[in-house]
Motif scaffolding. Structure first.
Motif, PDB file in Angstrom:
ATOM      1  N   ASP A  52      27.563 -35.025  48.628  1.00 19.66           N
ATOM      2  CA  ASP A  52      27.661 -36.723  49.888  1.00 19.66           C
ATOM      3  C   ASP A  52      28.993 -36.490  50.903  1.00 19.66           C
ATOM      4  O   ASP A  52      29.137 -37.018  51.860  1.00 19.66           O
ATOM      5  N   LEU A  53      29.985 -36.637  50.408  1.00 22.72           N
ATOM      6  CA  LEU A  53      31.365 -36.464  51.163  1.00 22.72           C
ATOM      7  C   LEU A  53      31.439 -35.045  51.815  1.00 22.72           C
ATOM      8  O   LEU A  53      31.496 -35.405  53.067  1.00 22.72           O
ATOM      9  N   ILE A  54      30.591 -34.045  51.807  1.00 21.02           N
ATOM     10  CA  ILE A  54      30.340 -32.576  52.576  1.00 21.02           C
ATOM     11  C   ILE A  54      29.610 -32.947  53.644  1.00 21.02           C
ATOM     12  O   ILE A  54      30.044 -33.249  55.043  1.00 21.02           O
ATOM     13  N   ALA A  55      27.912 -34.208  53.189  1.00 21.28           N
ATOM     14  CA  ALA A  55      27.751 -34.315  54.646  1.00 21.28           C
ATOM     15  C   ALA A  55      27.744 -35.850  55.172  1.00 21.28           C
ATOM     16  O   ALA A  55      27.425 -35.572  56.212  1.00 21.28           O
ATOM     17  N   LYS A  56      28.525 -36.105  54.796  1.00 17.96           N
ATOM     18  CA  LYS A  56      29.570 -37.004  55.532  1.00 17.96           C
ATOM     19  C   LYS A  56      29.926 -36.674  56.929  1.00 17.96           C
ATOM     20  O   LYS A  56      30.421 -37.443  57.994  1.00 17.96           O
ATOM     21  N   GLN A  57      30.770 -36.001  55.857  1.00 23.36           N
ATOM     22  CA  GLN A  57      32.345 -35.177  57.165  1.00 23.36           C
ATOM     23  C   GLN A  57      31.010 -34.114  57.901  1.00 23.36           C
ATOM     24  O   GLN A  57      31.896 -33.849  59.518  1.00 23.36           O
ATOM     25  N   VAL A  58      30.280 -33.423  57.691  1.00 23.89           N
ATOM     26  CA  VAL A  58      29.842 -32.720  58.664  1.00 23.89           C
ATOM     27  C   VAL A  58      28.585 -33.723  59.765  1.00 23.89           C
ATOM     28  O   VAL A  58      28.713 -33.565  60.583  1.00 23.89           O
ATOM     29  N   LYS A  59      28.090 -34.927  59.189  1.00 20.93           N
ATOM     30  CA  LYS A  59      27.799 -36.227  59.983  1.00 20.93           C
ATOM     31  C   LYS A  59      28.765 -36.220  60.777  1.00 20.93           C
ATOM     32  O   LYS A  59      29.147 -36.399  62.598  1.00 20.93           O
ATOM     33  N   GLN A  60      30.142 -36.350  61.107  1.00 24.53           N
ATOM     34  CA  GLN A  60      30.984 -36.863  61.636  1.00 24.53           C
ATOM     35  C   GLN A  60      31.456 -35.613  62.686  1.00 24.53           C
ATOM     36  O   GLN A  60      31.894 -35.878  63.863  1.00 24.53           O
ATOM     37  N   ARG A  61      31.413 -34.869  61.903  1.00 24.88           N
ATOM     38  CA  ARG A  61      31.740 -33.729  62.875  1.00 24.88           C
ATOM     39  C   ARG A  61      30.574 -33.437  64.215  1.00 24.88           C
ATOM     40  O   ARG A  61      30.523 -33.102  65.104  1.00 24.88           O
ATOM     41  N   LYS A  62      29.531 -33.819  63.538  1.00 26.83           N
ATOM     42  CA  LYS A  62      27.905 -33.411  64.687  1.00 26.83           C
ATOM     43  C   LYS A  62      27.786 -34.684  65.853  1.00 26.83           C
ATOM     44  O   LYS A  62      27.900 -34.506  66.799  1.00 26.83           O
ATOM     45  N   ASP A  63      28.669 -35.881  64.571  1.00 26.80           N
ATOM     46  CA  ASP A  63      28.247 -36.635  66.172  1.00 26.80           C
ATOM     47  C   ASP A  63      29.988 -36.130  67.582  1.00 26.80           C
ATOM     48  O   ASP A  63      30.097 -36.909  68.740  1.00 26.80           O
ATOM     49  N   SER A  64      30.846 -35.955  66.452  1.00 29.12           N
ATOM     50  CA  SER A  64      32.306 -35.896  67.446  1.00 29.12           C
ATOM     51  C   SER A  64      31.953 -34.387  68.317  1.00 29.12           C
ATOM     52  O   SER A  64      32.316 -35.272  69.639  1.00 29.12           O
ATOM     53  N   PHE A  65      30.815 -33.872  68.190  1.00 28.01           N
ATOM     54  CA  PHE A  65      30.608 -32.665  69.112  1.00 28.01           C
ATOM     55  C   PHE A  65      30.129 -33.385  69.977  1.00 28.01           C
ATOM     56  O   PHE A  65      30.347 -32.690  71.026  1.00 28.01           O
ATOM     57  N   ASP A  66      28.952 -34.368  69.655  1.00 29.28           N
ATOM     58  CA  ASP A  66      27.721 -34.680  70.855  1.00 29.28           C
ATOM     59  C   ASP A  66      28.718 -35.556  71.475  1.00 29.28           C
ATOM     60  O   ASP A  66      28.630 -34.886  72.767  1.00 29.28           O
ATOM     61  N   GLN A  67      30.261 -35.988  71.334  1.00 22.87           N
ATOM     62  CA  GLN A  67      30.652 -37.027  71.860  1.00 22.87           C
ATOM     63  C   GLN A  67      31.397 -36.081  72.713  1.00 22.87           C
ATOM     64  O   GLN A  67      31.307 -36.263  73.851  1.00 22.87           O
ATOM     65  N   TYR A  68      32.274 -35.272  72.286  1.00 24.41           N
ATOM     66  CA  TYR A  68      33.137 -34.110  73.704  1.00 24.41           C
ATOM     67  C   TYR A  68      32.296 -33.502  74.473  1.00 24.41           C
ATOM     68  O   TYR A  68      32.253 -33.764  75.267  1.00 24.41           O
ATOM     69  N   SER A  69      30.564 -32.553  74.202  1.00 20.05           N
ATOM     70  CA  SER A  69      30.048 -32.025  75.184  1.00 20.05           C
ATOM     71  C   SER A  69      30.106 -33.333  76.116  1.00 20.05           C
ATOM     72  O   SER A  69      29.217 -32.702  77.176  1.00 20.05           O
ATOM     73  N   LYS A  70      29.233 -34.455  75.696  1.00 16.09           N
ATOM     74  CA  LYS A  70      28.626 -35.459  76.874  1.00 16.09           C
ATOM     75  C   LYS A  70      29.929 -35.880  77.469  1.00 16.09           C
ATOM     76  O   LYS A  70      29.274 -36.042  78.606  1.00 16.09           O
ATOM     77  N   ALA A  71      31.618 -35.670  77.520  1.00 16.42           N
ATOM     78  CA  ALA A  71      32.529 -36.119  78.009  1.00 16.42           C
ATOM     79  C   ALA A  71      32.886 -34.378  78.835  1.00 16.42           C
ATOM     80  O   ALA A  71      33.413 -35.171  79.218  1.00 16.42           O
TER      81      ALA A  71
END
Length: 148
Positions: A52-71
């Motif tokens: 669960d902790l790993i999945a949460k961190q994966v989700k955070q990384r994916k969200d950050s990746f999307d945000q950085y890509s858009k910016a």
């Protein structure tokens, strides 16, 4: 070997090999595991909680990746992508789109779901049955299309 112990040994290997990205990722993960152990008052976390902790961190990384890509911050997006790759090693194999579609169909049939009002129940059933193997965004889109 439990998942926590594997993470500890991989951390030591990465530290000795001077793999800075992997060391940073595993250090964050070990901290999250330690914090959860303190919260739950356990000596060692079961693999399910670690996943669960790993999945949460994966989700955070994916969200950050999307945000950085858009910016337009490709430098930061690349760092997130590297960290994401290191974390995904510890997740179980992801379901293919066909397998996910079959799992959703089965959950809809088992629950007798027929409208969007049942979406939460279907999502809970699919994500619970295939812990760590399903991307929530993809599953959500598929469930919406099937219940619409």
């Amino acid at each position: 070997m439990s998942l926590s112990k594997k993470i500890d040994s991989d951390y030591i290997e990465a530290y000795k090999a001077k793999a800075t990205v992997k060391v940073a990722v595993l250090r964050h993960l070990k901290t999250a595991i330690k914090n959860r152990m303190v919260e739950e008052k356990l000596q060692e976390l079961p693999d399910e909680m670690v996943l669960d902790l790993i999945a949460k961190q994966v989700k955070q990384r994916k969200d950050s990746f999307d945000q950085y890509s858009k910016a337009g911050r490709d430098d930061l997006a690349q760092v997130e992508a590297q960290e994401l790759a290191e974390l995904e090693v510890y997740l179980p194999k992801q379901l293919s789109e066909e397998e996910l579609s079959d799992a959703i169909d089965k959950a809809i049939a088992d629950l007798g779901a027929s409208s969007m009002a049942d979406m939460g129940k279907v999502m809970q059933a699919v994500l619970g049955a295939h812990k760590g193997q399903v991307d929530g965004k993809i599953a959500s889109a598929l469930v919406k299309s099937k219940l619409s």
